[in-house]
Write a protein that holds these residues in place. Structure first.
Motif, PDB file in Angstrom:
ATOM      1  N   ALA A 521      51.636  -9.545  -8.732  1.00  0.00           N
ATOM      2  CA  ALA A 521      50.407  -8.941  -9.258  1.00  0.00           C
ATOM      3  C   ALA A 521      49.279  -9.056  -8.239  1.00  0.00           C
ATOM      4  O   ALA A 521      48.502  -8.108  -8.039  1.00  0.00           O
ATOM      5  N   ASP A 522      49.186 -10.210  -7.586  1.00  0.00           N
ATOM      6  CA  ASP A 522      48.176 -10.384  -6.538  1.00  0.00           C
ATOM      7  C   ASP A 522      48.496  -9.517  -5.327  1.00  0.00           C
ATOM      8  O   ASP A 522      47.599  -8.919  -4.715  1.00  0.00           O
ATOM      9  N   LEU A 523      49.757  -9.456  -4.941  1.00  0.00           N
ATOM     10  CA  LEU A 523      50.170  -8.673  -3.778  1.00  0.00           C
ATOM     11  C   LEU A 523      49.816  -7.202  -3.952  1.00  0.00           C
ATOM     12  O   LEU A 523      49.232  -6.579  -3.058  1.00  0.00           O
ATOM     13  N   ILE A 524      50.156  -6.641  -5.091  1.00  0.00           N
ATOM     14  CA  ILE A 524      49.887  -5.222  -5.344  1.00  0.00           C
ATOM     15  C   ILE A 524      48.394  -4.969  -5.539  1.00  0.00           C
ATOM     16  O   ILE A 524      47.880  -3.912  -5.157  1.00  0.00           O
ATOM     17  N   GLY A 525      47.699  -5.923  -6.091  1.00  0.00           N
ATOM     18  CA  GLY A 525      46.246  -5.822  -6.151  1.00  0.00           C
ATOM     19  C   GLY A 525      45.693  -5.140  -7.372  1.00  0.00           C
ATOM     20  O   GLY A 525      44.619  -4.521  -7.314  1.00  0.00           O
ATOM     21  N   TYR A 526      46.388  -5.223  -8.521  1.00  0.00           N
ATOM     22  CA  TYR A 526      45.814  -4.692  -9.758  1.00  0.00           C
ATOM     23  C   TYR A 526      44.448  -5.338  -9.979  1.00  0.00           C
ATOM     24  O   TYR A 526      44.322  -6.564  -9.945  1.00  0.00           O
ATOM     25  N   PRO A 527      43.397  -4.584 -10.231  1.00  0.00           N
ATOM     26  CA  PRO A 527      42.051  -5.159 -10.367  1.00  0.00           C
ATOM     27  C   PRO A 527      41.924  -6.169 -11.503  1.00  0.00           C
ATOM     28  O   PRO A 527      41.126  -7.098 -11.426  1.00  0.00           O
ATOM     29  N   MET A 528      42.701  -5.969 -12.582  1.00  0.00           N
ATOM     30  CA  MET A 528      42.613  -6.837 -13.756  1.00  0.00           C
ATOM     31  C   MET A 528      43.996  -7.345 -14.126  1.00  0.00           C
ATOM     32  O   MET A 528      44.954  -6.560 -14.162  1.00  0.00           O
ATOM     33  N   GLN A 529      44.098  -8.648 -14.372  1.00  0.00           N
ATOM     34  CA  GLN A 529      45.353  -9.240 -14.815  1.00  0.00           C
ATOM     35  C   GLN A 529      45.145  -9.903 -16.178  1.00  0.00           C
ATOM     36  O   GLN A 529      44.169 -10.640 -16.366  1.00  0.00           O
ATOM     37  N   LEU A 530      46.050  -9.642 -17.089  1.00  0.00           N
ATOM     38  CA  LEU A 530      46.048 -10.265 -18.420  1.00  0.00           C
ATOM     39  C   LEU A 530      47.359 -11.033 -18.578  1.00  0.00           C
ATOM     40  O   LEU A 530      48.439 -10.450 -18.417  1.00  0.00           O
ATOM     41  N   ASN A 539      46.704 -20.572 -29.336  1.00  0.00           N
ATOM     42  CA  ASN A 539      45.258 -20.801 -29.379  1.00  0.00           C
ATOM     43  C   ASN A 539      44.467 -19.509 -29.637  1.00  0.00           C
ATOM     44  O   ASN A 539      43.226 -19.530 -29.650  1.00  0.00           O
ATOM     45  N   GLY A 540      45.164 -18.413 -29.770  1.00  0.00           N
ATOM     46  CA  GLY A 540      44.487 -17.153 -30.084  1.00  0.00           C
ATOM     47  C   GLY A 540      43.729 -16.542 -28.928  1.00  0.00           C
ATOM     48  O   GLY A 540      42.745 -15.821 -29.144  1.00  0.00           O
ATOM     49  N   ILE A 541      44.210 -16.795 -27.699  1.00  0.00           N
ATOM     50  CA  ILE A 541      43.509 -16.231 -26.530  1.00  0.00           C
ATOM     51  C   ILE A 541      44.529 -15.672 -25.529  1.00  0.00           C
ATOM     52  O   ILE A 541      45.712 -16.003 -25.554  1.00  0.00           O
ATOM     53  N   ILE A 542      44.024 -14.821 -24.636  1.00  0.00           N
ATOM     54  CA  ILE A 542      44.806 -14.326 -23.515  1.00  0.00           C
ATOM     55  C   ILE A 542      43.986 -14.558 -22.255  1.00  0.00           C
ATOM     56  O   ILE A 542      42.766 -14.366 -22.240  1.00  0.00           O
ATOM     57  N   GLU A 543      44.629 -15.030 -21.191  1.00  0.00           N
ATOM     58  CA  GLU A 543      43.919 -15.325 -19.944  1.00  0.00           C
ATOM     59  C   GLU A 543      43.689 -14.030 -19.177  1.00  0.00           C
ATOM     60  O   GLU A 543      44.605 -13.206 -19.018  1.00  0.00           O
ATOM     61  N   ALA A 544      42.471 -13.849 -18.691  1.00  0.00           N
ATOM     62  CA  ALA A 544      42.099 -12.643 -17.949  1.00  0.00           C
ATOM     63  C   ALA A 544      41.599 -13.038 -16.562  1.00  0.00           C
ATOM     64  O   ALA A 544      40.803 -13.966 -16.418  1.00  0.00           O
ATOM     65  N   LYS A 545      42.089 -12.323 -15.533  1.00  0.00           N
ATOM     66  CA  LYS A 545      41.718 -12.649 -14.144  1.00  0.00           C
ATOM     67  C   LYS A 545      41.152 -11.413 -13.444  1.00  0.00           C
ATOM     68  O   LYS A 545      41.728 -10.325 -13.497  1.00  0.00           O
ATOM     69  N   ASN A 546      40.016 -11.605 -12.785  1.00  0.00           N
ATOM     70  CA  ASN A 546      39.401 -10.586 -11.939  1.00  0.00           C
ATOM     71  C   ASN A 546      40.002 -10.738 -10.543  1.00  0.00           C
ATOM     72  O   ASN A 546      39.767 -11.724  -9.868  1.00  0.00           O
ATOM     73  N   THR A 549      37.419 -11.252  -7.439  1.00  0.00           N
ATOM     74  CA  THR A 549      36.691 -12.516  -7.320  1.00  0.00           C
ATOM     75  C   THR A 549      37.572 -13.730  -7.569  1.00  0.00           C
ATOM     76  O   THR A 549      37.198 -14.844  -7.215  1.00  0.00           O
ATOM     77  N   GLY A 550      38.720 -13.515  -8.212  1.00  0.00           N
ATOM     78  CA  GLY A 550      39.579 -14.629  -8.595  1.00  0.00           C
ATOM     79  C   GLY A 550      39.116 -15.338  -9.862  1.00  0.00           C
ATOM     80  O   GLY A 550      39.766 -16.287 -10.318  1.00  0.00           O
ATOM     81  N   GLU A 551      37.994 -14.893 -10.414  1.00  0.00           N
ATOM     82  CA  GLU A 551      37.450 -15.547 -11.606  1.00  0.00           C
ATOM     83  C   GLU A 551      38.351 -15.333 -12.819  1.00  0.00           C
ATOM     84  O   GLU A 551      38.803 -14.225 -13.092  1.00  0.00           O
ATOM     85  N   LYS A 552      38.595 -16.419 -13.546  1.00  0.00           N
ATOM     86  CA  LYS A 552      39.427 -16.360 -14.748  1.00  0.00           C
ATOM     87  C   LYS A 552      38.575 -16.608 -15.987  1.00  0.00           C
ATOM     88  O   LYS A 552      37.628 -17.392 -15.950  1.00  0.00           O
ATOM     89  N   THR A 553      38.937 -15.932 -17.059  1.00  0.00           N
ATOM     90  CA  THR A 553      38.248 -16.120 -18.326  1.00  0.00           C
ATOM     91  C   THR A 553      39.264 -15.979 -19.461  1.00  0.00           C
ATOM     92  O   THR A 553      40.438 -15.677 -19.210  1.00  0.00           O
ATOM     93  N   GLU A 554      38.845 -16.217 -20.656  1.00  0.00           N
ATOM     94  CA  GLU A 554      39.731 -16.094 -21.810  1.00  0.00           C
ATOM     95  C   GLU A 554      39.167 -15.061 -22.772  1.00  0.00           C
ATOM     96  O   GLU A 554      37.965 -15.065 -23.066  1.00  0.00           O
ATOM     97  N   LEU A 555      40.029 -14.144 -23.203  1.00  0.00           N
ATOM     98  CA  LEU A 555      39.633 -13.130 -24.172  1.00  0.00           C
ATOM     99  C   LEU A 555      40.315 -13.436 -25.501  1.00  0.00           C
ATOM    100  O   LEU A 555      41.489 -13.825 -25.528  1.00  0.00           O
ATOM    101  N   PRO A 556      39.606 -13.253 -26.595  1.00  0.00           N
ATOM    102  CA  PRO A 556      40.205 -13.557 -27.902  1.00  0.00           C
ATOM    103  C   PRO A 556      41.231 -12.502 -28.297  1.00  0.00           C
ATOM    104  O   PRO A 556      41.054 -11.307 -28.023  1.00  0.00           O
ATOM    105  N   LEU A 557      42.304 -12.927 -28.905  1.00  0.00           N
ATOM    106  CA  LEU A 557      43.280 -11.979 -29.425  1.00  0.00           C
ATOM    107  C   LEU A 557      42.748 -11.276 -30.665  1.00  0.00           C
ATOM    108  O   LEU A 557      43.065 -10.107 -30.912  1.00  0.00           O
ATOM    109  N   GLU A 558      41.945 -11.976 -31.414  1.00  0.00           N
ATOM    110  CA  GLU A 558      41.285 -11.366 -32.573  1.00  0.00           C
ATOM    111  C   GLU A 558      40.063 -10.599 -32.060  1.00  0.00           C
ATOM    112  O   GLU A 558      39.159 -11.177 -31.461  1.00  0.00           O
ATOM    113  N   GLY A 559      40.031  -9.305 -32.242  1.00  0.00           N
ATOM    114  CA  GLY A 559      38.947  -8.503 -31.663  1.00  0.00           C
ATOM    115  C   GLY A 559      39.152  -8.263 -30.176  1.00  0.00           C
ATOM    116  O   GLY A 559      38.185  -8.084 -29.425  1.00  0.00           O
ATOM    117  N   PHE A 560      40.419  -8.239 -29.740  1.00  0.00           N
ATOM    118  CA  PHE A 560      40.743  -8.089 -28.309  1.00  0.00           C
ATOM    119  C   PHE A 560      40.174  -6.810 -27.722  1.00  0.00           C
ATOM    120  O   PHE A 560      39.615  -6.809 -26.615  1.00  0.00           O
TER     121      PHE A 560
END
Length: 579
Positions: A521-530, A539-546, A549-560
């Motif tokens: 995923a990093d090699l190909i360079g998709y802008p967004m990774q889930l 825990n009701g979340i999915i990890e999201a990576k930019n 920037t390499g910045e990671k965050t968590e998005l809720p599965l409820e109201g995704f």
């Protein structure tokens, strides 16, 4: 798109013949494969990015009023012979004969073909202006194809051609295309700069290149820190000297001095104990078969493109040793303007107007002259800007500070004037019924090269970092469920949700180790990774990576859907783009 069913032949190692970052990563990410020297197969991921670039360019061309056509790749020689380019274009023009022994070429550009089309169709000023463009494969038989898609022999290009009834219309068409190019490159997400450029084999008297700024660029541009001035080194003007009294300034009589074994500027200056700015270099060229001498200060570099343009030539090359000896009577390294063969015109850089009392070659072996006055001791046809600009030179437009940057040419716009319409009799009847030549412009964008340039500008040690506008897929959804059916089911649900939002998704549903999925995923360079795993699902979340920037965050599965839409918008905005 499910990666388990998609053709993505990635490589773990850099190919041995790949020299630049984009070539390495395009190969490793499974986007292209080399067929032969300078010719590539475009694989599914690579073609998706190329098509996205082409579509953005098409939209901006259409918005600017241009109309799309498709012209033949194979072109008859007689059209090129009409303009004189059959001989002038050189060996980059791949020529061949058909079964009837007629001469043809593979089109490197289409000025002749489009002019031939228009001259048979447009007869009145009422049909002008018109602007026609195409997105098509070109072929230029590069002597040394290299850098993958950056300088191949076969490539995809957008070329447009405008036809106007007068100079005012041609000027408007030119700047209309200029602005359309800016809009396209901004939408793609490139950091670029338009710069003044030489028109080269295309011709015309005015042109701009669009340069993607990247440290790995093979072109150098001069850019002013204080104003909008920018030009490639071939075109960049050097401001004339403030002092111009050198021709009339007093100078001792010229005299010869023995300089045995001193062929270079460094050797001569060391032997005579002078600095290089006290010496005049005499450089001999052959322009369209005729000898020409050019003079520059010893510490400067001659710009042969400026010399060619000054004398009005087409082909220019340095004189070989035999020609130098014939013209000067001496080996290479001892040419000078005083006593040079009478049939050799001498042109001097205008910086030489600022001083006198020069050292130069004597046109004798192991001999130089001192106290040379260019106004007294030789005939100079003209003084003009002939040297390469340097960072210490002031900006030729505002006097500000110049800086050099590396760039990759991805677009070029030309004001052609009558170059092709006159030779090919492309005429129309004006308001008074009088026949006039159409005034032309042409405008090229390297569609496949843009993909490579985007990688050169946007990558890290792990791979590509594509702008979301031209990434092969905008989002990579990675399922880490393995045998966990709950994770697999939720990933399927998210995949459907994303597609329902109109988002292009590469769904990594392969039975691969997590590390392999992350690395690709990093090699190909998709802008967004889930990334969805068992822990996240619990825990009701999915990890999201930019990816940028390499910045990671968590998005809720409820109201995704709502949370993802905002995160996606933020990432596009981070690229300066509108989602």
């Amino acid at each position: 798109m499910r990666l388990s069913r998609y053709y993505v032949p990635t490589l773990k190692e850099d190919p041995a013949d790949a020299e630049v970052v984009s070539h390495k990563l395009l190969m490793r990410a499974g986007m292209v494969r080399k067929l032969t020297s300078g010719i590539y197969n475009y694989l599914p991921l690579g073609l998706r990015s190329i098509n996205k670039v082409a579509n953005i360019v098409r939209e901006e061309m259409d918005r600017a009023g241009a109309m799309e056509v498709l012209l033949p790749t194979v072109q008859p020689a007689d059209l090129w012979q009409e303009t004189g380019r059959w001989e002038y274009y050189g060996k980059e023009l791949l020529r061949f004969k058909d079964r009837h022994d007629r001469d043809y070429c593979l089109g490197p550009t289409h000025e002749e073909v489009i002019t031939d089309l228009v001259r048979h169709e447009i007869k009145s000023y009422k049909q002008l202006p018109v602007n026609l463009y195409q997105v098509q494969t070109k072929f230029r038989d590069e002597i040394r194809p290299r850098f993958g898609l950056m300088r191949g022999r076969e490539f995809i290009m957008k070329d447009a051609y405008s036809f106007d009834k007068d100079e005012a219309g041609a000027e408007a068409s030119y700047w209309n295309m200029f602005e359309a190019y800016k809009a396209a490159f901004l939408r793609i997400g490139l950091n670029f700069k338009p710069v003044q450029a030489d028109s080269g084999a295309i011709g015309g008297d005015f042109s701009h290149e669009f340069m993607v700024l990247a440290e790995t660029g093979e072109d150098t541009i001069a850019s002013c820190k204080a104003c909008e001035f920018g030009a490639n080194l071939e075109k960049a003007k050097v401001a004339p000297p403030t002092e111009t009294g050198g021709l009339e300034a007093p100078c001792p009589p010229m005299e010869e001095v023995s300089t045995p074994g001193t062929h270079t500027v460094e050797e001569v200056c060391g032997f005579l104990g002078i600095s290089a700015d006290k010496l005049v270099k005499t450089l001999l060229f052959v322009v369209d078969g005729n000898p020409v001498a050019a003079l520059v200060r010893g510490d400067r570099e001659l710009n042969d493109v400026k010399l060619r343009n000054l004398v009005g030539g087409n082909e220019i090359e340095m004189a070989d040793e035999e020609t130098v000896k014939k013209l000067t009577g001496a080996p290479v390294g001892f040419a000078g303007p005083a006593g040079l063969a009478e049939d050799v015109p001498v042109y001097a850089d205008h910086e030489l107007l600022s001083a006198t009392d020069w050292v130069a070659g004597a046109n004798k072996g192991d001999t130089h002259v001192q106290h040379l006055s260019l106004g007294r001791d030789c005939k100079v046809e003209a003084f003009a800007d002939l040297r390469v600009i340097e960072p210490t030179d002031p900006c030729p437009e505002c006097g500000g500070e110049i800086e050099f940057k590396k760039g990759i040419e991805v677009g070029h716009v030309f004001k052609l004037g009558l170059k092709y319409s006159e030779k090919m009799e492309a005429t129309f009847l004006d308001e008074n019924g009088k026949s006039q030549y159409m005034i032309m412009g042409c405008y090229g964008i390297g569609v496949s090269r843009i993909v490579a340039s985007a990688i050169e500008q946007n990558h890290d040690e792990n791979g590509c970092c594509f702008p979301p506008s031209i990434a092969p897929f905008e989002v990579c959804l990675i399922s880490l469920g393995g045998k966990d059916q709950d994770v697999a089911d939720k990933a399927e649900e998210l995949y459907a949700t994303l597609e329902g939002l109109g988002v292009e998704v590469a769904y990594d549903d392969r039975k691969e180790r997590p590390g392999v999925k992350f690395a690709e995923a990093d090699l190909i360079g998709y802008p967004m990774q889930l990334v969805l795993g068992g822990k996240g699902l619990k825990n009701g979340i999915i990890e999201a990576k930019n990816r940028k920037t390499g910045e990671k965050t968590e998005l809720p599965l409820e109201g995704f859907a709502e949370a993802f839409a905002q995160w996606r918008k933020d990432i596009w905005n981070g690229w300066g783009l509108d989602a």
